[in-house]
Design an enzyme around this catalytic site. Structure first.
Site, PDB file in Angstrom:
ATOM      1  N   GLY A  94       0.784  -1.231   0.000  1.00  0.00           N
ATOM      2  CA  GLY A  94       0.000   0.000   0.000  1.00  0.00           C
ATOM      3  C   GLY A  94       0.812   1.274   0.000  1.00  0.00           C
ATOM      4  O   GLY A  94       0.283   2.346  -0.281  1.00  0.00           O
ATOM      5  N   THR A  96       4.788   3.368   1.461  1.00  0.00           N
ATOM      6  CA  THR A  96       6.024   3.400   2.244  1.00  0.00           C
ATOM      7  C   THR A  96       5.830   4.315   3.442  1.00  0.00           C
ATOM      8  O   THR A  96       5.182   5.359   3.330  1.00  0.00           O
ATOM      9  CB  THR A  96       7.195   3.908   1.387  1.00  0.00           C
ATOM     10  N   ASP A 200      -8.341  -5.086   7.574  1.00  0.00           N
ATOM     11  CA  ASP A 200      -6.975  -5.583   7.345  1.00  0.00           C
ATOM     12  C   ASP A 200      -6.237  -5.800   8.665  1.00  0.00           C
ATOM     13  O   ASP A 200      -5.082  -5.406   8.819  1.00  0.00           O
ATOM     14  CB  ASP A 200      -6.208  -4.606   6.459  1.00  0.00           C
TER      15      ASP A 200
END
Length: 360
Positions: A94, A96, A200
């Site tokens: 997704g 950094t 998630d």
């Protein structure tokens, strides 16, 4: 022999001079008007550039055995131009994450730079939805401070958790695991009360700081990004998805996001206890092997060597039918939590009683 005496006239002159000096010191000082003690000086010109932070070293050393006093509270608005990147602390599918320092206050934060080339309308929609996350305020949820749309990239300024994630941790001690579980579960219960689905939950998104406070990260971001990105693109995320989310035919096409979070939470807690991914395959397995293990096989269980309380706790989380899974509020009243933690009584009164013990 007599000592030599100075001439009388010279000694008299010296004494007279000394006396005159003493008299001169007694002269009165000039008086000032008390209403005008000093002439006001003009202020220095203002600068739009924030001064560099001179406290990098002390901020980095604050994690040692003798921490420095915490910096002052952050300002209400954290300008993007005042952030200085220090180093990269993590990366994934997704985006950094960088450790940054806010130069005016010398406070440390985590800046997540999110990947994805979205058109302006989609990017604005994502920004509007993520803005809601700034109102989230819970001790077990990572604080979201600001959201920036910089050069077409979405960048989220988050609370820094300096000890990283719990990925790869092995916690076989049930007392310690219960305390950790209680903190994670408290954060999930808070998000669910706010009608926020995480989507998630997994060990990499469970973070800890130097004070051993455990907090949930990336809440809501996955839900927002799932509108424009393939949620199954990350194998690591797929490994913690509930069966009905992977295969919609298992629940007549219905998906309950809250129940899905409980499944992911249960898989993560069991992984901490076992020290490995609890299914017959690995997290890095291919899509087919993961789907078969999660959707076709029986849900994993805690081993017989674990306490009956822990085995029942995991069983409540890993029910194949979403409706049979306990809610976060119910799990907070489970004996596995209560026997190792001091749960505030006012919280217990607000929770629904847990369902009866599951039949074997």
């Amino acid at each position: 022999m007599r000592p030599i005496q100075p001439p009388a006239s010279t000694a008299g002159i010296s004494r007279n001079k000394r006396k005159r000096r003493l008299r001169d010191l007694t002269l009165p000082l000039p008086q000032r008007d008390p209403t005008n003690l000093a002439v006001p000086l003009p202020l220095p010109p203002s600068s739009s550039t924030a001064p560099p932070c001179t406290n990098h070293r002390s901020a980095n050393n604050s994690m040692g055995p003798h921490p420095h006093p915490p910096p002052p509270p952050p300002p209400q608005t954290l300008e993007f131009s005042h952030l200085e990147r220090v180093n990269r602390i993590g990366s994934g599918a997704g985006g950094t994450v960088y450790k940054v320092i806010h130069r005016p206050s010398c406070r440390q934060y985590a800046l997540k730079v999110m990947y994805g080339n979205h058109d302006e309308s989609v990017r604005n929609q994502i920004l509007r939805e993520i803005m809601i996350l700034r109102d989230v305020d819970d001790p077990n949820v990572v604080k979201c401070h600001e959201i920036y749309n910089h050069n077409g990239e979405i960048q989220v300024l988050l609370e820094l958790m300096d000890n990283g994630s719990l990925e790869g941790r092995h916690i076989p001690n049930e007392h310690l695991l219960s305390k950790l579980t209680y903190q994670i579960l408290s954060g999930i219960a808070y998000l669910h009360r706010r009608k926020i689905v995480h989507r998630d939950i997994k060990p990499p998104n469970i973070l800890v700081n130097s004070m051993n406070k455990v907090k949930i990260a990336d809440f809501g971001v996955s839900r927002v990004l799932a509108q424009t990105m393939d949620c199954n693109s990350s194998v690591g995320t797929l490994a913690y998805m509930s069966p009905e989310r992977i295969n919609s035919d298992l629940n007549n096409g219905k998906y309950d996001g809250f129940a899905g979070d409980i499944w992911s939470f249960g898989v993560s807690i069991l992984e901490f206890y076992l020290g490995r991914y609890p299914f017959t395959t690995t997290r890095q397995g291919d899509w087919a092997s993961l789907m078969f293990a999660i959707c076709m096989s029986e849900p994993p269980e805690a081993p017989p060597t674990a306490s009956k309380e822990f085995r029942d706790f995991i069983a409540r989380c890993l029910q194949r039918e979403p409706a049979r899974r306990s809610t976060a509020a119910q799990l907070l009243r489970h004996q596995f939590i209560l026997q190792h933690n001091q749960v505030p009584q006012q919280n217990l009164h607000q929770l629904l009683p847990p369902p009866p013990i599951l039949s074997s």
